[in-house]
Design a protein around this motif. Structure first.
Motif, PDB file in Angstrom:
ATOM      1  N   ALA A  92      64.014 -17.949 -87.230  1.00 57.35           N
ATOM      2  CA  ALA A  92      62.854 -17.997 -86.343  1.00 57.35           C
ATOM      3  C   ALA A  92      62.166 -16.641 -86.381  1.00 57.35           C
ATOM      4  CB  ALA A  92      63.297 -18.343 -84.925  1.00 57.35           C
ATOM      5  N   TRP A 130      53.214 -24.112 -74.013  1.00 54.91           N
ATOM      6  CA  TRP A 130      53.102 -23.600 -75.382  1.00 54.91           C
ATOM      7  C   TRP A 130      53.650 -22.182 -75.427  1.00 54.91           C
ATOM      8  CZ3 TRP A 130      52.574 -25.725 -79.886  1.00 54.91           C
ATOM      9  CH2 TRP A 130      52.210 -24.953 -80.989  1.00 54.91           C
ATOM     10  N   GLN A 131      54.704 -21.962 -76.202  1.00 52.27           N
ATOM     11  CA  GLN A 131      55.320 -20.639 -76.250  1.00 52.27           C
ATOM     12  C   GLN A 131      55.322 -20.068 -77.657  1.00 52.27           C
ATOM     13  OE1 GLN A 131      58.978 -21.707 -74.242  1.00 52.27           O
ATOM     14  NE2 GLN A 131      58.201 -20.946 -72.294  1.00 52.27           N
ATOM     15  N   LYS A 132      54.379 -20.533 -78.461  1.00 53.39           N
ATOM     16  CA  LYS A 132      54.257 -20.053 -79.840  1.00 53.39           C
ATOM     17  C   LYS A 132      52.890 -19.389 -79.995  1.00 53.39           C
ATOM     18  CE  LYS A 132      56.979 -23.954 -81.276  1.00 53.39           C
ATOM     19  NZ  LYS A 132      56.891 -25.357 -81.622  1.00 53.39           N
ATOM     20  N   GLU A 191      63.611 -24.836 -83.040  1.00 55.92           N
ATOM     21  CA  GLU A 191      63.168 -25.803 -84.053  1.00 55.92           C
ATOM     22  C   GLU A 191      63.806 -25.590 -85.408  1.00 55.92           C
ATOM     23  OE1 GLU A 191      58.952 -26.216 -84.365  1.00 55.92           O
ATOM     24  OE2 GLU A 191      58.755 -26.500 -82.213  1.00 55.92           O
ATOM     25  N   GLY A 251      59.347 -18.494 -80.316  1.00 55.52           N
ATOM     26  CA  GLY A 251      58.923 -19.849 -79.984  1.00 55.52           C
ATOM     27  C   GLY A 251      59.483 -20.907 -80.919  1.00 55.52           C
ATOM     28  N   PHE A 252      59.937 -20.480 -82.082  1.00 50.56           N
ATOM     29  CA  PHE A 252      60.442 -21.446 -83.070  1.00 50.56           C
ATOM     30  C   PHE A 252      61.963 -21.527 -83.093  1.00 50.56           C
ATOM     31  CE2 PHE A 252      56.224 -20.270 -84.493  1.00 50.56           C
ATOM     32  CZ  PHE A 252      55.669 -21.502 -84.781  1.00 50.56           C
ATOM     33  N   HIS A 299      59.445 -16.032 -84.963  1.00 53.53           N
ATOM     34  CA  HIS A 299      58.838 -15.875 -83.637  1.00 53.53           C
ATOM     35  C   HIS A 299      59.759 -16.621 -82.674  1.00 53.53           C
ATOM     36  CE1 HIS A 299      56.210 -16.850 -80.254  1.00 53.53           C
ATOM     37  NE2 HIS A 299      55.444 -15.839 -80.627  1.00 53.53           N
TER      38      HIS A 299
END
Ligand SMILES: [Zn+2]
Length: 439
Positions: free
Chosen positions: A374, A301-303, A382, A378-379, A376
């Motif tokens: 993004a 998990w990197q968010k 995506e 982490g996104f 952050h």
């Protein structure tokens, strides 16, 4: 067919004393005057860069050729059938463009292939068992331009991977067999890392362990695609073999209970000035998209972590049990999310009047947007993602991202029916609710 044209033209080039694909060079191409051989020059830079950064060796790249040839030797249709290869053969083959030996390169082959794509309903009447397209993703690396120096040890996998796996509601653990695009050995190694079969930089020891050969821990390119084995990487033939694999028609090479096959493709310019490469992920399967309402993610998990506190911990516990809880008024049955007093009975004591109750997890899109930036890191892989307000059938609004849609993203619209998909993160100890379109 591209492959036939390439092969024929290559023969024509040969007559004029050229080797390779001299015919396909573009006029005005930057490197031509400097001895740039295009594909082999650029891909060997990638291999050299991976070696410099992670200590990958030529023998480790050779392990990929050896594994693919071992598969080819199980395939009577393979061009290199009956011609086994050892790591010594690889190491003693001529070096064409250091670090690439001859046996790091794909063969040029010609051939033709046809696909019949139809609806699932029509396929049911066909004499052969159909193979379903479960997910299709596309990625490109133009977001990281070549002068940013980021593109040399990976391929444009993340977005393509996440789209395909999201549509199929599958994870890497569900994949029984992979047919990676394998123009050169290092590109196979990059994909092993980029898809998550091993960590970035650990592909060398991973392939050297024999993981991708017959009897290895993963079933990789058992159709013995292109790396010194059977056919041109640019041929669609490998995808047909993936279909055969899922159809269980592979004889001695057949993987027991093969249900899901991952195939990949690559194109474009890897490292040419101002150009970018593309990557495609296709998931084929014997069953249609799973109707299961959860996804298990083992990715680190990197968010930002979810804010779990005493007011919502029961809600998060519910998610882990795949229940979407809302607050409900015991007096009138009205539902709320997040925690709220009932607007009809706000004078009742909260603890006595309000209770957690399981909702249907179904609702409609109330409003939505697409995030193209993004906010952050982490996104980053995506974007663009669809973040929506969902109006649950019980009334409350809930916000979350839309994933795993069976429909193209352009059909997202206000009023579309959606249902919750539970995204389990067992290593992190929490589950998050996403939503997907339902028919
Ligand atoms: Zn009430």
């Amino acid at each position: 067919m591209g492959a036939v044209t390439d092969w024929s033209q290559a023969q024509e080039s040969r007559k004029h004393g050229h080797r390779g694909m001299a015919h396909s060079e573009k006029a005005g191409y930057w490197g031509k005057a400097l001895g740039d051989l295009r594909a082999v020059s650029h891909h060997s830079w990638m291999a050299a860069r991976h070696m410099a950064v992670y200590g990958t060796t030529s023998r480790q790249l050779g392990a990929i050729s050896v594994a693919e040839r071992a598969w080819a030797c199980k395939n009577p249709e393979a061009k290199m059938y009956g011609r086994p290869l050892t790591i010594e053969d690889h190491q003693s083959s001529p070096i064409l463009a250091d670090p690439y030996h001859l046996l790091d390169l794909s063969l040029v082959s010609d051939g033709g292939i046809a696909f019949i794509l139809t609806t699932a309903d029509r396929a049911k009447d066909c004499p052969n068992a159909p193979v379903y397209v479960l997910g299709q993703g596309f990625g490109e690396v133009s977001a990281d331009l070549w002068w940013e120096k980021k593109n040399f040890t990976h391929m444009a996998v993340p977005r393509a991977r996440d789209q395909a796996f999201g549509q199929a509601a599958l994870t890497l653990k569900d994949v029984d067999c992979c047919q990676f695009y394998d123009c050169f050995t290092a590109e196979v190694l990059f994909q092993l890392e980029d898809y998550g079969f091993c960590k970035k930089g650990e592909g060398g020891p991973f392939v050297e362990s024999g993981a991708m050969g017959p009897g290895g821990s993963i079933r990789l390119t058992p159709a013995a695609a292109s790396c010194p084995a059977i056919t041109s990487a640019t041929s669609p033939a490998w995808r047909n073999r993936s279909g055969n694999c899922a159809r269980r028609k592979r004889g001695e090479r057949q993987i027991k209970d093969c249900n899901v096959v991952l195939t990949t493709g690559h194109g474009g310019e890897l490292v040419s000035p101002g150009m970018c490469s593309i990557h495609t992920s296709t998931l084929l399967g014997r069953q249609q998209v799973s109707e299961s309402n959860f996804i298990v993610s083992n990715e680190p998990w990197q968010k930002p972590l979810p804010n779990i506190d005493k007011d919502n911990e029961e809600f998060y516990e519910g998610l882990k049990k795949h229940k979407f809880l809302v607050w409900r008024c015991k007096t009138c049955g009205a539902s709320y999310w997040p925690k709220a007093y009932c607007i009809n009975h706000e004078n009742e004591p909260f603890a006595a009047n309000m209770e957690w109750a399981e909702s249907s997890g179904r609702g409609k899109i109330f409003a939505f947007n697409r995030h193209h930036m993004a906010f952050h890191p982490g996104f980053k892989d995506e974007i663009p993602y669809v973040y929506a307000l969902i109006e649950l059938d019980e009334g409350p609004l809930v916000s979350s991202t839309l994933v795993g849609s069976k429909l193209p993203k352009d059909v997202y619209d206000v009023g579309q029916k959606v249902e919750v998909v539970y995204e389990d993160h067992p290593a992190e100890g929490f589950t998050l609710p996403r939503f997907r379109i339902v028919d």
